[in-house]
Design an enzyme around this catalytic site. Structure first.
Site: not given
Ligand code: NAP
Length: 275
Positions: A141, A154
């Site tokens: 990120s 984070y």
């Molecule tokens: N969205 C943004 O704006 C953004 C910006 C910068 C970086 N990112 C990064 O992009 C990545 C994806 O984020 P996202 O936005 O898609 O988040 P999200 O919609 O909250 O999805 C997070 C994913 O991680 C899984 N997860 C969370 N805790 C877990 C655990 N203990 N064991 C196994 N799986 C787990 C969740 O699945 P379950 O709940 O089914 O386990 C879900 O599939 C992350 O690393 C985030 O930091 C996102």
């Protein structure tokens, strides 16, 4: 240059958010997908979409915050699947709090999910990957490039992921395994930022989730060390941060990032306690 036909990618966090975009985009390239996260229903739904692209999809519900579950889950995956060419460490969690209000269990969960699990999965997959060739992509990120107030754990986890990727890439430079890190800013439409239902600071804006998925593909094909996915040019600000952290603090404050994060602390403590 790596090709995707008849390859297999293990994608974590594939039950919702960016992991779905990443999985489908790799599937469109001809890559079979092994989907990992906790929520079985979400994984099943992603796998259904993947198989409609004409490739195979299997899923493994694993809690990545638990080191024993990670080891047992990945060993099961290795015993049931012939080869894994690509590892996409995408699963991640965040939690907005004033630092001294963090519950130690929340600190552990963030560090274990965002940093420890990617390391452990890579450690277990690498022996096979070193023989066959492969690529590890870590989804970090911009919060790992410049500290983010009220989301400091984070931020620390993502900074760790970026530096581990940098070190591992150099360590593996004479092997057939590449390492890339993707650093998204605010992402619209799906994922953790979009789910919060808060507007991004106007001067920073958002990027669509497909840009992150495209960056994953690009990073593998070109063996690109790091890709920043952001609405506008951000590297000048990151460079200023290296030269003068105080000046970059002022710019980030001017953009409205700390104010936004403080609003998210309130949201976290009312709507989503202990997420
Ligand atoms: N969205 C943004 O704006 C953004 C910006 C910068 C970086 N990112 C990064 O992009 C990545 C994806 O984020 P996202 O936005 O898609 O988040 P999200 O919609 O909250 O999805 C997070 C994913 O991680 C899984 N997860 C969370 N805790 C877990 C655990 N203990 N064991 C196994 N799986 C787990 C969740 O699945 P379950 O709940 O089914 O386990 C879900 O599939 C992350 O690393 C985030 O930091 C996102």
């Amino acid at each position: 240059m790596k090709q995707f036909q008849n390859t297999t990618a293990l994608v974590t966090g594939a039950s919702r958010g960016l992991g779905v975009n990443i999985s489908l985009t790799l599937a469109e390239q001809g890559c079979n997908i092994i989907a990992v996260s906790r929520n079985e229903e979400g994984l099943q739904s992603t796998c259904k979409k993947i198989t409609s692209k004409g490739v195979s999809a299997t899923y493994y519900p694993i809690d990545l915050s638990n080191t024993v579950s990670v080891r047992e889950g990945i060993e099961k995956i290795l015993s049931e699947n012939q080869s894994i060419d690509f590892l996409i460490n995408n699963a991640g969690i965040e939690n907005y709090q004033k630092f001294h209000h963090y519950d130690p269990n929340t600190i552990d969960a963030i560090l274990a999910t965002n940093l420890r699990a990617p390391m452990e999965i890579a450690r277990l997959l690498l022996p096979n990957m070193l023989n066959r060739g492969g690529h590890i992509v870590n989804i970090a990120s911009l919060a790992g490039k410049k500290g983010i107030s009220y989301n400091s754990i984070y931020s620390a986890s993502k900074a760790g992921l970026i530096m581990w990727s940098d070190a591992l890439r150099q360590e593996l430079s004479n092997t057939k395994v590449g390492v890339s890190v993707i650093c998204p800013g605010y992402i619209s439409d799906s994922g953790m930022f979009a789910d919060a239902g808060i507007d991004a600071p106007k001067l920073l804006g958002t990027s669509p989730p497909q840009k992150v998925a495209n960056a994953v593909v690009k990073s593998i094909i070109g063996n690109v060390p790091e890709i920043i996915v952001n609405n506008g040019p951000i590297k000048p600000l990151l460079s200023i941060g290296q030269l003068s952290p105080k000046l970059s603090d002022k710019i980030v404050k001017f953009f409205g990032v700390p104010a936004l994060n403080l609003a998210r602390v309130k949201l976290e403590n009312t709507d989503k306690p202990g997420r």
